[in-house]
Design a protein around this motif. Structure first.
Motif, PDB file in Angstrom:
ATOM      1  N   PRO A  32      10.402 -11.565 -60.329  1.00  0.00           N
ATOM      2  CA  PRO A  32      10.987 -12.772 -60.939  1.00  0.00           C
ATOM      3  C   PRO A  32       9.912 -13.763 -61.365  1.00  0.00           C
ATOM      4  N   SER A  33      10.180 -14.482 -62.441  1.00  0.00           N
ATOM      5  CA  SER A  33       9.197 -15.429 -62.972  1.00  0.00           C
ATOM      6  C   SER A  33       8.950 -16.581 -62.014  1.00  0.00           C
ATOM      7  N   VAL A  34       9.914 -16.857 -61.113  1.00  0.00           N
ATOM      8  CA  VAL A  34       9.724 -17.963 -60.173  1.00  0.00           C
ATOM      9  C   VAL A  34       8.500 -17.735 -59.298  1.00  0.00           C
ATOM     10  N   LEU A  35       8.201 -16.488 -58.987  1.00  0.00           N
ATOM     11  CA  LEU A  35       7.021 -16.206 -58.175  1.00  0.00           C
ATOM     12  C   LEU A  35       5.752 -16.555 -58.945  1.00  0.00           C
ATOM     13  N   PHE A  36       5.733 -16.219 -60.229  1.00  0.00           N
ATOM     14  CA  PHE A  36       4.558 -16.556 -61.039  1.00  0.00           C
ATOM     15  C   PHE A  36       4.444 -18.070 -61.215  1.00  0.00           C
ATOM     16  N   THR A 131      17.813 -19.019 -56.853  1.00  0.00           N
ATOM     17  CA  THR A 131      16.811 -18.067 -57.330  1.00  0.00           C
ATOM     18  C   THR A 131      17.443 -16.720 -57.652  1.00  0.00           C
ATOM     19  N   LEU A 132      18.457 -16.333 -56.888  1.00  0.00           N
ATOM     20  CA  LEU A 132      19.093 -15.029 -57.074  1.00  0.00           C
ATOM     21  C   LEU A 132      20.050 -14.993 -58.270  1.00  0.00           C
ATOM     22  N   LEU A 133      20.677 -16.137 -58.591  1.00  0.00           N
ATOM     23  CA  LEU A 133      21.687 -16.145 -59.646  1.00  0.00           C
ATOM     24  C   LEU A 133      21.174 -15.611 -60.984  1.00  0.00           C
ATOM     25  N   LEU A 371       6.819 -14.573 -50.518  1.00  0.00           N
ATOM     26  CA  LEU A 371       6.798 -13.118 -50.406  1.00  0.00           C
ATOM     27  C   LEU A 371       8.209 -12.547 -50.475  1.00  0.00           C
ATOM     28  N   SER A 372       9.177 -13.275 -49.906  1.00  0.00           N
ATOM     29  CA  SER A 372      10.565 -12.809 -49.960  1.00  0.00           C
ATOM     30  C   SER A 372      11.076 -12.796 -51.391  1.00  0.00           C
ATOM     31  N   VAL A 373      10.685 -13.796 -52.194  1.00  0.00           N
ATOM     32  CA  VAL A 373      11.093 -13.833 -53.596  1.00  0.00           C
ATOM     33  C   VAL A 373      10.484 -12.676 -54.371  1.00  0.00           C
ATOM     34  N   LEU A 374       9.279 -12.269 -53.978  1.00  0.00           N
ATOM     35  CA  LEU A 374       8.612 -11.162 -54.650  1.00  0.00           C
ATOM     36  C   LEU A 374       9.173  -9.809 -54.225  1.00  0.00           C
TER      37      LEU A 374
END
Length: 407
Positions: A32-36, A131-133, A371-374
């Motif tokens: 997801p782009s949020v991690l970047f 973040t998941l939506l 890390l969980s988002v990734l």
């Protein structure tokens, strides 16, 4: 506006553009782009290059982004779809999660690993539904049975901790905070009842006419509603996130369905196109990388907290949804609802301000959230496999009757 502020805004805008581009370049792994956004914030911030700084103006934009993240989460939450079994199971799962979280946190406090049982316990119970939506929408899962169950679980996993933070971590006593919360809920319910009444034809016509005009009146009404609910929450001594989330729920029923759908697209453009990336990039800029890399002992806490997210938040799904979903989908749901980040940032900031959380643990928690988002969405969607094609039927007999074949 100072030159330093202008430079910081330019770099934040650049990071906001680069994040989805980088995500697209590694589309094979569906990162997801949020991690970047977080990683680029760390790079341009004081921890690495020191090219951008967080001053009052930038921090204000970040706060707006956080509020809009919770507004969008509330707006995307269709209560009519998740009421009944999805909500009941989500609430049951979160209660089990709270018990597990407080138990694990109690052990960590007893060993001297952490300082506050409540802070750590709540941190372990959150879900990043905001973040998941977008990931659910991109995969066509919104409106499926699995999607509705996950959205419900995620909403409770985000709204429940907000309520707990408001009551137990507020400036007043829990009793006072609880009474103020009741007042706020009554005000929100009263406003929701008013806006659900039949709308005057003139109101509908004016809003529809200005939805595509230069005035963008419905968008302005939504901004006013969000600001008003945040102001009410803040003046009652409650967390602003509660006001933003409630504004999203009310905003969804303020307009007719056809207008609401188009308005939702516009709000997503404002949120995910501008304000929300600012929040995540600034969160990266404020990340205490030195605390995380100060020793191997601190760095080792990141995978530990990630494992605790899976145990505390994910494991209950295997039990709660055993009569609702087949094993593979239960595992996927448990992994996905363990994804967390925005509320972790809020909770760790509270812990640092009150001196109830060590900087090393705060950095490790946020690092585990990153890390969980990734990792967890990649794992969760891989476990899920092919997209469930059935539309939402959580209220149908097959959704609750274990004798009926699972999809």
């Amino acid at each position: 506006m100072t030159g330093e502020t202008a430079t910081s805004l330019l770099l934040i805008a650049l990071a906001a553009v680069l994040a989805p581009v980088l995500s697209e370049l590694v589309a094979r792994w569906r990162i997801p782009s949020v991690l970047f956004e977080l990683l680029l914030g760390i790079v341009i911030g004081p921890a690495v290059l020191g090219l951008a700084e967080v001053d009052g103006f930038v921090d204000g934009l970040s706060t707006l982004g956080l509020a809009f993240l919770f507004y969008v989460a509330g707006y995307e939450l269709d209560l009519r779809r998740i009421k009944g079994e999805p909500f009941n199971r989500a609430a049951t799962g979160w209660v089990v999660t709270v018990v597990l979280g407080l138990g694990v946190a109690g052990v960590l406090v007893a060993t001297g690993f952490v300082l506050s049982e409540l802070l750590i316990g709540l941190a372990l119970t959150t879900t990043a539904i905001g973040t998941l939506l977008p990931m659910l929408q991109d995969r066509g899962l919104v409106g499926t049975r699995f999607g509705d169950l996950l959205v419900s679980a995620g909403a409770v996993g985000e709204f429940g901790p907000v309520l707990a933070v408001t009551i137990f971590l507020g400036t007043s006593s829990p009793t006072t905070e609880g009474l103020l919360l009741i007042v706020f809920v009554l005000l929100a319910l009263g406003l929701a009842w008013i806006v659900e009444r039949p709308r005057p034809p003139r109101f509908v016509e004016v809003m529809e006419r200005h939805l595509e005009s230069s005035s963008q009146l419905p968008v302005r009404v939504v901004i006013l509603l969000t600001t008003a609910m945040v102001v009410v929450a803040v003046h009652l001594g409650l967390d602003m996130l509660l006001g933003a989330f409630a504004a999203g729920l009310i905003g969804r029923v303020l307009f007719p369905p056809d207008q609401s759908k188009l308005l939702g697209t516009k709000l997503q453009s404002i949120g995910f196109g501008f304000l929300i990336p600012v929040f995540f990039i600034v969160s990266g800029m404020q990340f205490d990388l030195d605390a995380l890399t100060s020793s191997w002992d601190v760095a080792a806490r990141v995978p530990l907290f990630l494992a605790l997210f899976l145990v505390v938040r994910g494991l209950p799904a295997m039990v709660v949804y055993r009569r609702t979903l087949p094993t593979r989908q239960r595992v996927a749901l448990g992994v996905l609802q363990s994804t967390t980040l925005p509320l972790l940032v809020v909770i760790t900031q509270i812990g640092l301000e009150t001196k109830d959380m060590r900087p090393s643990n705060a950095a490790a928690l946020v690092g585990a959230g990153m890390l969980s988002v990734l990792v967890l969405p990649i794992v969760g969607f891989a476990v899920l496999g092919e997209r469930p094609d059935e539309r939402s039927d959580v209220s149908s007999p097959s959704a609750s009757d274990p004798s009926r074949p699972a999809p």
